[in-house]
Design an enzyme around this catalytic site. Structure first.
Site, mmCIF file in Angstrom:
data_model
loop_
_atom_site.group_PDB
_atom_site.id
_atom_site.type_symbol
_atom_site.label_atom_id
_atom_site.label_comp_id
_atom_site.label_asym_id
_atom_site.label_seq_id
_atom_site.Cartn_x
_atom_site.Cartn_y
_atom_site.Cartn_z
ATOM 1 N N GLU A 500 0.842 -1.198 0.000
ATOM 2 C CA GLU A 500 0.000 0.000 0.000
ATOM 3 C C GLU A 500 0.880 1.253 0.000
ATOM 4 O O GLU A 500 1.754 1.399 0.840
ATOM 5 C CB GLU A 500 -0.908 -0.029 1.228
ATOM 6 C CG GLU A 500 -1.872 -1.222 1.210
ATOM 7 C CD GLU A 500 -2.317 -1.661 2.589
ATOM 8 O OE1 GLU A 500 -2.232 -0.846 3.524
ATOM 9 O OE2 GLU A 500 -2.733 -2.813 2.732
ATOM 10 N N SER A 530 -5.183 -5.091 0.464
ATOM 11 C CA SER A 530 -5.500 -6.524 0.553
ATOM 12 C C SER A 530 -4.271 -7.240 1.082
ATOM 13 O O SER A 530 -3.482 -7.804 0.308
ATOM 14 C CB SER A 530 -5.869 -7.082 -0.825
ATOM 15 O OG SER A 530 -6.914 -6.353 -1.418
ATOM 16 N N GLU A 531 -4.093 -7.183 2.394
ATOM 17 C CA GLU A 531 -2.859 -7.750 2.963
ATOM 18 C C GLU A 531 -2.701 -9.232 2.643
ATOM 19 O O GLU A 531 -1.589 -9.718 2.432
ATOM 20 C CB GLU A 531 -2.826 -7.529 4.477
ATOM 21 C CG GLU A 531 -2.472 -6.116 4.890
ATOM 22 C CD GLU A 531 -3.645 -5.160 4.834
ATOM 23 O OE1 GLU A 531 -3.434 -3.937 5.001
ATOM 24 O OE2 GLU A 531 -4.796 -5.641 4.628
ATOM 25 N N ASP A 556 0.158 -4.718 12.938
ATOM 26 C CA ASP A 556 -1.175 -5.178 13.306
ATOM 27 C C ASP A 556 -1.906 -5.828 12.121
ATOM 28 O O ASP A 556 -2.800 -6.651 12.317
ATOM 29 C CB ASP A 556 -2.010 -4.004 13.815
ATOM 30 C CG ASP A 556 -1.232 -3.089 14.745
ATOM 31 O OD1 ASP A 556 -1.597 -2.991 15.913
ATOM 32 O OD2 ASP A 556 -0.235 -2.477 14.288
ATOM 33 N N HIS A 598 -2.935 -0.160 15.667
ATOM 34 C CA HIS A 598 -1.831 0.225 14.794
ATOM 35 C C HIS A 598 -0.492 0.263 15.520
ATOM 36 O O HIS A 598 0.489 0.723 14.949
ATOM 37 C CB HIS A 598 -2.080 1.616 14.194
ATOM 38 C CG HIS A 598 -2.989 1.629 13.006
ATOM 39 N ND1 HIS A 598 -4.288 1.233 13.082
ATOM 40 C CD2 HIS A 598 -2.781 1.999 11.717
ATOM 41 C CE1 HIS A 598 -4.860 1.369 11.891
ATOM 42 N NE2 HIS A 598 -3.962 1.820 11.041
#
Length: 822
Positions: A500, A530-531, A556, A598
């Site tokens: 990203e 979209s990890e 995270d 985070h």
């Protein structure tokens, strides 16, 4: 965030409506008589033969599982056997037009696909190539059992080799295609273009996209087919893979010969069921799975439903869809309608479906129907077809006998070689580049603006008087990462990086600043949020032969790529019997200041999973050297970076950070400050708080602390730490992860066992609290502070004269926190 694209409000705010094109359903309507112009008698019989081979192979496994014998041959197979009886036409039709350069991926129900693709490859390859493949695979270990006594042709030998290698793998034999380490649900054979099948439903959904990306970026022949079940359309990896595969940038932003869609077919083996759930009418709402294509791109992924009970219909669809991919208009979605007669597994009594339904489908059995049609069209006689069935039964019987013979097909000798599997977890190779060709770059390295800027920076944090250089003049940790990564981009033509905000922004934390100018779009690009797909596509890219750096913006977010990071990435090297390599370096930043979702340090999670290397540098010198080593290797590395210290300069390596290439071996901790009274072992950015604690100890209590930076978690060489404890007799282990279940606890446990005789007190862990991570204003009460380390030493190791602790590290407090789970 491409600057070249202008989103015009005058255009996007105009009223309009989207129109969808019709999606074809079961449109193939040719007779076998009409197809005679496209297929010879040998072709028709090959299709029939391949279906029969798959049916008999699966029938044999079904009987082994349900009755404990096949053709009078007893065997107990306790492992899984997810069968595809009934789906033979769909598998053979899929594979018929595929070349060896075309790769297929599969699900846990993929024996038929493996055999179909293998038989297709054998039909297309010449004898010399087949002999070479068979003899080279594990130096002929898999070939030897079937070659002994063989008197037929090379192609007949290759069929025996295919059946035996697959069955030996299913039965966990060392002579299997993957030395028995993959088994039924993970079997594959790359020389025939058969890539990993996946026990996780939908697991191939994003991995296969990465394989197609590899072919595109590296200009390789062939297409990629993802064989996934209809129920997998509920799985995250599939949807994220589809989002990645249909990115507009492939056609809008990539340039030259890179412009155009991925060479990928998502092949839904639609057998109507997901375990005991009926997809259409119960667990899904799409009615027709092909409908999904309409929501993904303006081409609707060229979606189509095909009658998978007619092999010729599937062959026709693949012929047409391959042409679309050759024109760079992919990807494609095929909904191949089929049915499995058997349950989810042989232990499944199919109580969720009626006997009438199963019998209705069996009455239209594709093998029986196709055989009758061949006879009707005068292509074959009943006797010819029966001969094929008899010969197939004979070869499957002989294959079973070989595969269960403990002398011919032994299991791995784990008594004699107890570390055999362990030695396969990592390849531990050192490879400059995965392919020998010139990398695609926009300009020479020396012309890069950031490279020029770094040449003017101070590579050591302090001047000759010990005064820190200004922040703008100081070479920082992010610069060390940049130099290592840029160097590899100019060495390894296969290397790509994405995540990203990787492209125009230069990465979320500016590590990639300067690479945007240096690299064409196909080597550095933005991905969807979209990890799972970010990591999953990297896996597919790497297993096909490339090197890749996927980025997870915050630690995270590892949870959103859980299956890919914990269940896929670490396992394929070992499950392949070390056939595959996995040169993937996942960059993961560890945050602070951003609260509960985070700012977590999850280093313990990948460290717990066998097959992953885990690194966490805290200085510019270490960051560059460890990144160089990670990118030189062929193993998966989770590379943690702390956002706290991206700007920090080098204050330990007196010569500063070298301009040239160097490596720091993974697994070697480093002494950052020598001392003789107590050892402080730190992980990540906590190093600097450990140093502050050491200063307090020295100035206030005349205690000399030795501070060691772990640098790596997996592997980890304890020798340096034990030598330090021999001097000090005491150790504190500290890091930003919550203490409970952390890697710090693992270090403490191992140190207790390995250095027990040298310890004057038990190791003490000072981690973060077992809470949610609070806002920045409250972080000092959550993350370890220098005073915490001093207080812990006072309470648990060595009372400090005149010290009044501010934080409670007593045994009573530890017992209470554990009792309350906080």
């Amino acid at each position: 965030m491409p600057k070249v694209q202008f989103i015009n409000p005058d255009e996007v705010r105009k009223p309009r409506q989207l129109e969808f094109k019709p999606i074809p359903i079961n449109q193939y309507n040719k007779t076998i008589e009409e197809e005679k112009e496209n297929f010879s008698k040998e072709d028709f019989l090959r299709i029939f033969n391949d279906m029969v081979v798959i049916r008999e192979f699966e029938t044999m496994l079904n009987l082994i599982k349900t009755r404990g014998e096949y053709n009078g041959i007893p065997y107990n197979h306790p492992g899984p056997a997810h069968l595809s009886i009934g789906q033979e036409a769909a598998a053979v039709g899929m594979a018929y037009n595929l070349d060896v350069e075309d790769f297929i991926f599969g699900s846990h129900r993929s024996h038929g696909e493996i055999l179909a693709k293998g038989l297709s490859a054998i039909a297309k390859l010449d004898d010399e190539t087949l002999e070479n493949i068979m003899e080279k695979h594990f130096d002929g270990v898999t070939l030897a059992p079937v070659k002994a006594g063989h008197t037929g042709t090379t192609k007949e030998l290759a069929v025996k080799f295919l059946l035996y290698g697959t069955l030996a793998e299913i039965f966990a034999r060392e002579t299997g295609f993957n030395k028995g380490l993959g088994g039924s649900m993970h079997a594959f054979f790359t020389p025939f273009g058969v890539y990993p099948n996946n026990a996780i439903v939908g697991g191939s959904g994003d991995i296969s996209v990465g394989a197609a990306l590899y072919k595109k970026v590296n200009r390789k022949k062939g297409i990629v087919v993802a064989n996934i079940g209809d129920a997998s359309m509920a799985c995250g990896p599939v949807w994220e893979g589809l989002a990645f595969a249909t990115m507009d940038q492939f056609t809008e932003l990539w340039e030259g010969d890179m412009k155009g869609g991925l060479p990928l077919i998502i092949n839904i083996m639609n057998n109507q069921y997901g375990m005991g759930g009926q997809t259409c009418g119960e667990t899904m709402g799409y009615e027709v799975a092909a409908r999904i294509g309409a929501g993904l791109n303006k081409d609707q992924m060229h979606a189509e439903r095909v009658d998978g009970y007619n092999p010729l219909a599937v062959i026709d669809a693949y012929r047409r869809k391959k042409k679309i991919l050759e024109e760079k208009r992919g990807p494609v979605l095929l909904d191949v309608l089929t049915y499995r007669y058997s349950g989810h597994s042989p232990s499944d009594a199919s109580s969720y479906r009626s006997k009438e339904e199963v019998e209705a489908w069996e009455s239209q059995d594709s093998i029986v129907w196709f055989g009758n049609e061949l006879v009707k069209a005068g292509i074959a006689t009943k006797e010819e077809l029966e001969k094929i069935k008899t010969e197939t039964e004979n070869i499957v019987t002989s294959t079973l006998k070989l595969a269960i013979d403990d002398e011919v097909s032994p299991h791995m000798d784990m008594k004699k070689y107890p570390n055999l599997i362990g030695e396969m977890m990592f390849s531990d190779q050192s490879v400059d580049k995965m392919e020998d060709r010139e990398p695609d770059v926009n300009h020479p390295m020396e012309e890069n603006p950031r490279v020029k800027q770094l040449a003017t920076k101070e590579r050591f944090m302090f001047d000759e008087n010990g005064k820190p250089h200004s922040k703008i003049k100081t070479y920082a940790l992010r610069d060390g990462l940049f130099e290592a990564i840029a160097d590899r981009f100019y060495k390894d033509p296969t290397l790509i990086a994405y995540g990203e905000e990787n492209r125009d922004w230069g990465g979320a934390f500016a590590v990639y600043r300067g690479l945007t100018e240096a690299l064409p779009y196909h080597r550095l690009f933005n991905s969807p949020i979209s990890e799972g797909a970010i990591v999953g596509t990297a896996i597919g890219y790497a297993m096909c032969g490339g090197r890749v750096i996927p980025e997870i913006m915050y630690c995270d977010f590892l949870g959103r790529a859980g299956d890919e990071v914990f269940n896929q990435l670490p396992k394929w090297q070992a499950m392949s019997g070390n056939v595959l390599k996995m040169p993937v370096v996942i960059r993961v930043s560890v945050g602070s200041k951003y609260g509960a979702q985070h700012s977590q340090d999850w280093t313990a999670l990948p460290a717990h999973i066998p097959g992953l290397k885990v690194v966490f540098p805290a200085t510019p010198y270490d960051a560059k050297g460890l990144m160089n080593a990670a990118l030189q290797g062929t193993d998966p590395v989770v590379f943690f970076e702390s956002q706290r210290i991206y700007d920090i300069g080098e204050m330990f390596h007196k010569g500063g950070v070298p301009e040239g290439y160097y490596e720091i071996p993974l697994g070697e901790p480093d002494i950052k400050k020598e001392g003789g009274d107590v050892t402080i072992l730190s992980i990540g950015a906590t190093l600097y708080r450990a140093l502050d604690a050491a200063k307090i100890l020295e100035e206030k209590y005349d205690l000399s602390a030795e501070v060691i930076d772990a640098r790596s978690l997996v592997p980890f060489n304890y020798d340096l730490v034990i030598e330090s404890i021999k001097k000090t007799g005491r150790i504190v282990i500290t890091g930003d992860a919550s203490g409970r279940g952390s890697f710090m606890r693992d270090l403490a446990s191992n140190i207790t066992e390995l250095a027990f005789d040298y310890l004057d007190a038990p190791p003490v862990v000072v981690g973060s609290r077992n809470w949610i991570t609070p806002a920045h204003e409250l972080e000092d009460y959550f993350f370890p502070q220098p005073e915490w380390i001093v207080d812990a030493i006072h309470e648990r190791i060595l009372p400090l004269p005149g010290h009044t602790p501010e934080n409670d590290f007593t045994e009573e407090e530890q017992l209470d926190r554990n009792a309350r789970g906080i």
